[in-house]
Design an enzyme around this catalytic site. Structure first.
Site, PDB file in Angstrom:
ATOM      1  N   GLU A  81       8.240   8.964   8.177  1.00  7.31           N
ATOM      2  CA  GLU A  81       7.339   8.252   7.785  1.00  7.31           C
ATOM      3  C   GLU A  81       5.972   8.611   8.819  1.00  7.31           C
ATOM      4  O   GLU A  81       4.946   8.241   8.156  1.00  7.31           O
ATOM      5  CB  GLU A  81       7.613   6.730   8.317  1.00  7.31           C
ATOM      6  CG  GLU A  81       8.003   6.473   9.760  1.00  7.31           C
ATOM      7  CD  GLU A  81       8.269   4.809  10.154  1.00  7.31           C
ATOM      8  OE1 GLU A  81       7.544   4.153   9.586  1.00  7.31           O
ATOM      9  OE2 GLU A  81       8.847   4.721  11.032  1.00  7.31           O
ATOM     10  N   TRP A  98       0.870  -1.321   0.286  1.00  8.75           N
ATOM     11  CA  TRP A  98      -0.065  -0.009  -0.087  1.00  8.75           C
ATOM     12  C   TRP A  98       0.666   1.296   0.069  1.00  8.75           C
ATOM     13  O   TRP A  98       0.703   2.173  -0.447  1.00  8.75           O
ATOM     14  CB  TRP A  98      -1.013  -0.095   1.014  1.00  8.75           C
ATOM     15  CG  TRP A  98      -0.738   0.210   2.649  1.00  8.75           C
ATOM     16  CD1 TRP A  98       0.481  -0.198   3.299  1.00  8.75           C
ATOM     17  CD2 TRP A  98      -1.436   1.123   3.452  1.00  8.75           C
ATOM     18  NE1 TRP A  98       0.396   0.167   4.411  1.00  8.75           N
ATOM     19  CE2 TRP A  98      -0.880   0.812   4.588  1.00  8.75           C
ATOM     20  CE3 TRP A  98      -2.736   1.774   3.220  1.00  8.75           C
ATOM     21  CZ2 TRP A  98      -1.136   1.542   5.836  1.00  8.75           C
ATOM     22  CZ3 TRP A  98      -3.029   2.224   4.594  1.00  8.75           C
ATOM     23  CH2 TRP A  98      -2.175   2.236   5.864  1.00  8.75           C
ATOM     24  N   ASP A  99       2.057   1.168   0.436  1.00  6.29           N
ATOM     25  CA  ASP A  99       2.924   2.243   0.294  1.00  6.29           C
ATOM     26  C   ASP A  99       3.156   2.822  -0.989  1.00  6.29           C
ATOM     27  O   ASP A  99       3.355   4.157  -1.425  1.00  6.29           O
ATOM     28  CB  ASP A  99       4.295   2.042   0.833  1.00  6.29           C
ATOM     29  CG  ASP A  99       4.437   1.596   2.501  1.00  6.29           C
ATOM     30  OD1 ASP A  99       5.195   2.369   2.998  1.00  6.29           O
ATOM     31  OD2 ASP A  99       3.784   0.512   2.792  1.00  6.29           O
ATOM     32  N   ASP A 111       0.431  -1.865  11.931  1.00  7.05           N
ATOM     33  CA  ASP A 111       1.260  -2.349  12.852  1.00  7.05           C
ATOM     34  C   ASP A 111       2.045  -1.474  13.933  1.00  7.05           C
ATOM     35  O   ASP A 111       3.147  -1.160  13.394  1.00  7.05           O
ATOM     36  CB  ASP A 111       1.850  -3.471  12.387  1.00  7.05           C
ATOM     37  CG  ASP A 111       2.672  -3.079  10.926  1.00  7.05           C
ATOM     38  OD1 ASP A 111       2.511  -1.930  10.295  1.00  7.05           O
ATOM     39  OD2 ASP A 111       3.635  -3.681  10.471  1.00  7.05           O
ATOM     40  N   GLU A 150      10.747 -10.775  10.672  1.00  8.03           N
ATOM     41  CA  GLU A 150      11.316  -9.477  10.660  1.00  8.03           C
ATOM     42  C   GLU A 150      11.155  -8.384  11.995  1.00  8.03           C
ATOM     43  O   GLU A 150      11.541  -7.579  12.365  1.00  8.03           O
ATOM     44  CB  GLU A 150      10.654  -8.284   9.614  1.00  8.03           C
ATOM     45  CG  GLU A 150       9.333  -7.999   9.740  1.00  8.03           C
ATOM     46  CD  GLU A 150       8.391  -8.968   9.347  1.00  8.03           C
ATOM     47  OE1 GLU A 150       7.064  -8.753   9.572  1.00  8.03           O
ATOM     48  OE2 GLU A 150       8.583 -10.036   9.381  1.00  8.03           O
ATOM     49  N   GLN A 200      -1.451  -6.734   2.250  1.00  7.10           N
ATOM     50  CA  GLN A 200      -1.425  -5.523   2.656  1.00  7.10           C
ATOM     51  C   GLN A 200      -2.985  -4.892   2.241  1.00  7.10           C
ATOM     52  O   GLN A 200      -3.445  -5.536   1.358  1.00  7.10           O
ATOM     53  CB  GLN A 200      -0.392  -4.418   2.562  1.00  7.10           C
ATOM     54  CG  GLN A 200       0.814  -4.757   3.505  1.00  7.10           C
ATOM     55  CD  GLN A 200       1.657  -3.441   3.609  1.00  7.10           C
ATOM     56  OE1 GLN A 200       1.838  -2.868   2.375  1.00  7.10           O
ATOM     57  NE2 GLN A 200       2.124  -3.087   4.503  1.00  7.10           N
TER      58      GLN A 200
END
Length: 502
Positions: free
Chosen positions: A461, A127-128, A278, A246, A175
Site C-alpha cells: 500500500e 478514493w482508492d 490518516d 475501526e 473521502q
C-alpha cells in the site's frame, strides 16, 4: 438476512467496548468486520446474561457468536515466474468483490462487483477506487470499470454521499471526492454514458456544500467554511464525535493524551480519516504529536481542487443534457472556487499551494504532496504549475518518487513514505503543464515498485522512497499487501494509459 443498519458500536454497545478494550483482536478493525452467526440482538442479550457468570471468557464468547473476516485476497498465490505486469493482471480478480444482502454485519450491499484494496481492507473505498480504475481501464476491463463507478454512484444515490467505504461504521463521513474523476475515466474507457451519473454528481455536490448559502464570513457548518471575504470553501468532516470504531483503542489513547475535550479530538481524528491522509503532520499543530490534530480547523487545498472538477463535470454534463441554466450555475461555481483557491490557498511568496488554518487565518507552514492536486484538477495556471514544480523538486522529490510531507513523524502519511495516489496526481498534474518533473516522478516510482516486487514478489500500500529497502511503514496497523491503488497506478503507467485531462 439483511445487512445490519447500525454500526457495530451502536448495535453491540457494551459488548463492543468490552471486545475493543479487552483486545480480543490485535487489530481494532477486525471485530467491526466480523459477521454475526445469530441475530445481533440475541447475541447482545446472551452477552448480558453470561458476562457475570463464573468462568466466562470473552474471547470464547466472541468465537462462538461471530465469524472472523479473512484478508481481502487470502486465496491469491503469486507465481514466481510472473513479471510485474503479469502479476498485476492476475491480481484484479482476487481483489474484485461483491457484497451480498444475505451476509449480516457491517458490510453494505451494492448492486455490482467492486475493487477492494487488499489485506484488512475488504470493502469498497472511495478514493482508492479511482486509482484502481486506472489499472482496470488500462487492462481493458471495461466491465469492471463500469461496475466500480456504478457501485460508488449507488451509494451516493442511497445516502446522499459516498461513505468512506461500504461499511456502516463509515457512513458518517466521506473521502476525497473522486466520483467526477471516475465518471470522466469511465467515459473515456467507453464504459458509461456519463449523463446517467449526473444525478449522483449533483447529490455529491449538495453533500459537500451543505449549509454554504446561509454562512456569513467566518462561520462554518459541517464541510462548508465561509472565508473572511464571503467565499465558501470546504473542509474534511465527520458527523460523529466518538472514537472511530475501526480504530477504537487508538483514538481513545490519542484523546487521553490531549488537553482538549475528547469529543473535539475524536471529531478531528475522524475528519483526518475522511481526508484519506490518516494520519499526517499535515493536520497536527505539533508535527509529531497526533494529540494536537486539528483537521476541522484546516481548509485543505486538495479537497477544494477536486470540487472544481466536480463542478466542471456537472456543468459539462448539464449542458450535454440540455440544462443550460444548471450548466451556467456550475460553470460560475467552478470559476469562483478557482479564484478563491488562488486568494486563500496559494502562497505567492513561496510559489506553492498550502492549506489554510481557520483559527489563525494563516497558511499552514508545511508543504505537502497535496500541493499538486490543483495541477491535476486543472485549476492552476502554467506559471503556478512551474513554481509548484520548483517547490516540489526542492522539498519533496526523493529517489523513489514524490514524498508526502516535509516531516518524519512515524505517521504513515509523512516521510519517508510515498503513496501511489499522490504520485499519479503529481505525474498527471506536471504532465498537463508539459513540465518534466511528471516523467521523472513516474520513472522513480516505477523503479521503486519494481525493486520491491523483484525482491519480494508483492505490491504494497505504501513505499519507503527515502532509502534502499522500499518497504513503507508507520501508522496504526501493519503494512498491507494487495494493493488496489498501487496496482492501478502502476498498471496504468506501465501501459502508458492516460485518461483525458480533467
Amino acid at each position: 438476512m439483511a445487512a445490519d443498519t447500525l454500526t457495530p458500536a451502536d448495535r453491540y454497545q457494551e459488548l463492543f467496548v468490552a471486545v475493543q478494550d479487552g483486545e480480543v483482536f490485535e487489530d481494532s478493525k477486525h471485530f467491526v468486520d466480523c459477521v454475526p452467526r445469530d441475530d445481533p440482538e440475541q447475541i447482545l442479550r446472551a452477552y448480558r446474561r453470561e458476562r457475570n457468570r463464573e468462568g466466562f471468557d470473552l474471547a470464547t464468547f466472541v468465537g462462538e457468536h461471530f465469524d472472523e473476516p479473512k484478508p481481502a485476497h487470502s486465496g491469491f498465490r503469486p507465481h514466481a515466474s510472473d513479471d510485474l505486469a503479469r502479476h498485476l493482471d492476475r491480481l484484479w480478480e482476487p481483489l474484485t468483490h461483491r457484497a451480498s444482502p444475505k451476509v449480516m454485519g457491517s458490510l453494505i450491499d451494492v448492486p455490482t462487483a467492486y475493487p477492494v484494496p487488499g489485506g484488512r481492507f475488504r470493502e469498497l473505498y472511495y478514493w482508492d477506487t479511482y486509482f484502481s480504475m486506472l489499472g482496470l481501464a488500462a487492462s481493458g476491463r471495461t466491465g469492471h470499470v463500469r461496475d466500480a463507478v456504478t457501485a460508488i454512484a449507488s451509494l451516493v444515490d442511497r445516502y446522499g454521499h459516498m461513505p468512506n467505504g461500504n461499511r456502516t461504521y463509515y457512513l458518517s463521513r466521506s473521502q476525497p471526492p473522486m466520483l467526477a474523476c471516475m465518471v470522466q475515466l469511465a467515459e473515456a474507457a467507453g464504459a458509461v454514458d456519463p449523463r446517467d451519473l449526473l444525478h449522483a454528481l449533483r447529490r455529491e455536490h449538495s453533500y459537500w456544500t451543505d449549509g454554504a448559502d446561509a454562512l456569513r464570513p467566518g462561520e462554518a457548518h459541517r464541510m462548508s467554511v465561509a472565508m473572511p471575504d464571503g467565499a465558501v470553501l470546504q473542509r474534511y468532516w465527520d458527523d460523529r464525535d466518538s472514537p472511530r470504531e475501526e480504530s477504537y483503542r487508538e483514538d481513545v489513547a490519542t484523546a487521553a493524551a490531549s488537553d482538549r475535550p475528547v469529543h473535539e479530538v475524536y471529531r478531528d481524528l475522524r475528519a483526518g480519516a475522511a481526508s484519506g491522509w490518516d494520519f499526517s503532520s499535515r493536520w497536527n499543530d505539533v508535527p509529531d504529536d497526533l494529540a494536537t490534530i486539528a483537521t476541522t480547523r484546516i481548509v485543505p487545498v486538495d479537497l477544494n481542487a477536486l470540487l472544481v472538477v466536480l463542478e466542471r463535470q456537472i456543468a459539462r454534463l448539464s449542458a450535454a443534457d440540455g440544462d443550460d441554466e444548471s450548466a451556467a450555475i456550475f460553470t460560475t461555481a467552478a470559476q469562483d472556487r478557482c479564484e478563491a483557491i488562488d486568494r486563500w490557498l496559494w502562497d505567492d511568496d513561496r510559489g506553492v499551494y498550502l492549506d489554510r488554518d481557520i483559527r489563525s487565518g494563516e497558511l499552514r507552514a508545511s508543504l505537502t504532496g497535496a500541493c499538486v492536486v490543483p495541477l491535476f484538477a486543472g485549476c492552476a495556471s502554467d506559471e503556478q504549475a512551474r513554481r509548484t514544480e520548483s517547490a516540489v523538486r526542492d522539498a519533496l522529490l526523493r529517489d523513489g518518487g514524490m514524498g508526502t510531507t516535509e516531516h518524519a513523524t512515524g505517521d504513515q502519511w509523512d516521510q519517508p513514505n510515498g503513496w501511489a495516489p499522490l504520485q499519479w496526481m503529481a505525474i498527471e498534474g506536471f504532465r498537463r503543464h508539459d513540465l518534466p518533473l511528471g516523467d521523472e516522478i513516474a520513472s522513480r516510482w516505477i523503479a521503486t515498485v519494481r525493486s520491491v516486487f523483484e525482491r519480494e514478489h508483492r505490491l504494497i500500500e505504501k513505499y519507503e522512497i527515502d532509502g534502499d529497502d522500499g518497504i513503507g511503514g508507520g501508522g496504526e496497523y501493519e503494512l498491507q499487501d494487495g494493493f488496489g491503488w498501487t496496482n492501478g497506478v502502476t498498471a496504468a503507467l506501465l501501459a502508458g494509459w492516460r485518461p483525458p485531462h480533467l
